[in-house]
Design an enzyme around this catalytic site. Structure first.
Site, PDB file in Angstrom:
ATOM      1  N   ARG A  94      52.309  41.050  45.740  1.00  0.00           N
ATOM      2  CA  ARG A  94      51.673  40.499  46.952  1.00  0.00           C
ATOM      3  C   ARG A  94      52.615  40.518  48.156  1.00  0.00           C
ATOM      4  NH1 ARG A  94      48.713  37.199  43.030  1.00  0.00           N
ATOM      5  NH2 ARG A  94      46.499  37.618  43.326  1.00  0.00           N
ATOM      6  N   HIS A 126      58.679  44.459  37.443  1.00  0.00           N
ATOM      7  CA  HIS A 126      57.917  44.962  36.288  1.00  0.00           C
ATOM      8  C   HIS A 126      58.805  45.850  35.416  1.00  0.00           C
ATOM      9  CE1 HIS A 126      54.480  44.261  39.188  1.00  0.00           C
ATOM     10  NE2 HIS A 126      54.050  43.636  38.119  1.00  0.00           N
ATOM     11  N   MET A 182      49.322  44.086  36.302  1.00  0.00           N
ATOM     12  CA  MET A 182      48.145  44.435  37.104  1.00  0.00           C
ATOM     13  C   MET A 182      48.485  45.595  38.034  1.00  0.00           C
ATOM     14  SD  MET A 182      46.015  40.961  37.757  1.00  0.00           S
ATOM     15  CE  MET A 182      46.949  40.384  39.155  1.00  0.00           C
ATOM     16  N   ASP A 194      55.973  33.899  37.118  1.00  0.00           N
ATOM     17  CA  ASP A 194      54.721  33.196  36.826  1.00  0.00           C
ATOM     18  C   ASP A 194      55.004  32.185  35.705  1.00  0.00           C
ATOM     19  OD1 ASP A 194      52.661  34.690  38.526  1.00  0.00           O
ATOM     20  OD2 ASP A 194      53.734  36.308  37.546  1.00  0.00           O
ATOM     21  N   GLN A 236      52.058  30.592  34.038  1.00  0.00           N
ATOM     22  CA  GLN A 236      51.355  31.596  33.226  1.00  0.00           C
ATOM     23  C   GLN A 236      52.060  31.766  31.879  1.00  0.00           C
ATOM     24  OE1 GLN A 236      49.629  35.486  34.654  1.00  0.00           O
ATOM     25  NE2 GLN A 236      51.596  36.261  33.967  1.00  0.00           N
TER      26      GLN A 236
HETATM   27  O1  PAF Z   1      51.051  38.550  35.544  1.00  0.00           O
HETATM   28  C1  PAF Z   1      50.159  39.415  35.643  1.00  0.00           C
HETATM   29  O2  PAF Z   1      50.375  40.505  36.170  1.00  0.00           O
HETATM   30  C2  PAF Z   1      48.783  39.096  35.110  1.00  0.00           C
HETATM   31  O3  PAF Z   1      48.453  37.760  35.304  1.00  0.00           O
HETATM   32  C3  PAF Z   1      48.602  39.511  33.639  1.00  0.00           C
HETATM   33  C4  PAF Z   1      49.541  38.732  32.731  1.00  0.00           C
HETATM   34  C5  PAF Z   1      48.855  40.996  33.483  1.00  0.00           C
HETATM   35  C6  PAF Z   1      47.172  39.207  33.193  1.00  0.00           C
HETATM   36  O4  PAF Z   1      46.233  39.872  33.971  1.00  0.00           O
END
Ligand code: PAF
Length: 278
Positions: free
Chosen positions: A188, A37, A30, A151, A154
């Site tokens: 964040r 990242h 995002m 995450d 996720q």
């Molecule tokens: O982890 C993130 O940055 C977001 O949740 C993702 C996987 C890009 C989905 O919008």
């Protein structure tokens, strides 16, 4: 080197077709990129990707009505420069209308895994994540896709939907990247005041302390309660959860392998999450 940026699904497919027969990795983000990242990009290369495609899309459907969608940090130029320096081959940066065209009515929902923990604290969040990740995977059709272990839930949701929908993609989890004091890197973290940033380190410390206690035979319920109390003492709100879970995110009341300790708590206006392997 400037990075090629495409903004539509059709342009993405054309650009990726030119990478074939290479092994293409997708790194969905995002934006507001940090070293965590860039570690996903490195993990993609480590997994044998010949071409790495990153996406930047602040996905509105994974934010609740009172959450931070509007103030989520956005700096595409800086992010594109960082991705180019990391050797990314292509950036997919669609507008909301390109991902959710008028009349869009389909939601991907991972029942169970998406309902507990963050799913309980943020109703609908994982529907938004599962939907956008499915759309990104179908648009890019990569050989592999990389997501951060910060995450953790996720990642479990994404592995489940990929298995359930038989999407032909390998999902790779990349280890958490932490600041020198142990705080997990997160976009964040930029919201934290200097005082909150200092106190935020209690989150990984409380998890480490709880892990040590559990390994030494500490009782699960009291150990988790002590971790939650340590967070509150440091100035966090009462945590959304401090939970020991198995591979399917089911709560554990005794240690079994594999076990993961997860926590989410708000400090000031910022909600932080973290997790650690036992
Ligand atoms: O982890 C993130 O940055 C977001 O949740 C993702 C996987 C890009 C989905 O919008």
């Amino acid at each position: 080197m400037t990075l090629s940026i495409v903004r539509s699904v059709s342009a993405l497919r054309v650009a990726i077709a030119a990478f074939r027969p290479g092994r293409v990795a997708l790194v969905p983000t995002m934006g507001a990129l940090h070293a965590g990242h860039l570690a996903l990009v490195a993990a993609a290369r480590g997994a044998g990707a010949t071409h790495v495609v990153a996406s930047i899309f602040v996905n509105p459907t994974q934010f609740g009505p009172s959450e931070d969608f509007d103030r989520y940090p956005r700096d595409e130029a800086a992010d594109a420069a960082a991705l180019a320096a990391a050797g990314v081959d292509l950036l997919f940066a669609p507008a909301v209308a390109a991902m959710y065209p008028g009349g869009h009515a389909t939601t991907v929902r991972v029942a169970g895994l998406g309902d507990v923990l963050d799913g309980a604290a943020r109703p609908g969040h994982f529907d938004g994540v599962a939907t956008v990740v499915t759309k990104l995977l179908l648009a890019a059709a990569p050989n592999l896709a990389v997501f951060g272990e910060k995450d953790w839930q996720q990642l479990a949701v994404i592995r489940r939907l990929v298995a359930d929908l038989a999407l032909p993609v390998e999902i790779i989890g990349a280890p958490i990247v932490r600041d020198a004091d142990g705080l997990a890197l997160s976009s964040r973290n930029a919201f934290l005041t200097p005082g909150e940033r200092i106190r935020a380190v209690t989150l990984p410390q409380a998890l480490e302390t709880a892990c040590d206690a559990l390994r030494e035979g500490g009782e699960v319920v009291t150990t988790l309660a002590a971790a939650a109390a340590a967070l509150v003492t440091a100035g966090f709100a009462q945590p959304d959860y401090v939970e020991l879970v198995d591979a399917d995110l089911r709560p554990l009341t005794a240690i079994s392998a594999p076990a993961r300790l997860l926590a989410a708590a708000r400090i000031g206006a910022t909600r932080l999450i973290d997790n650690i392997a036992l």
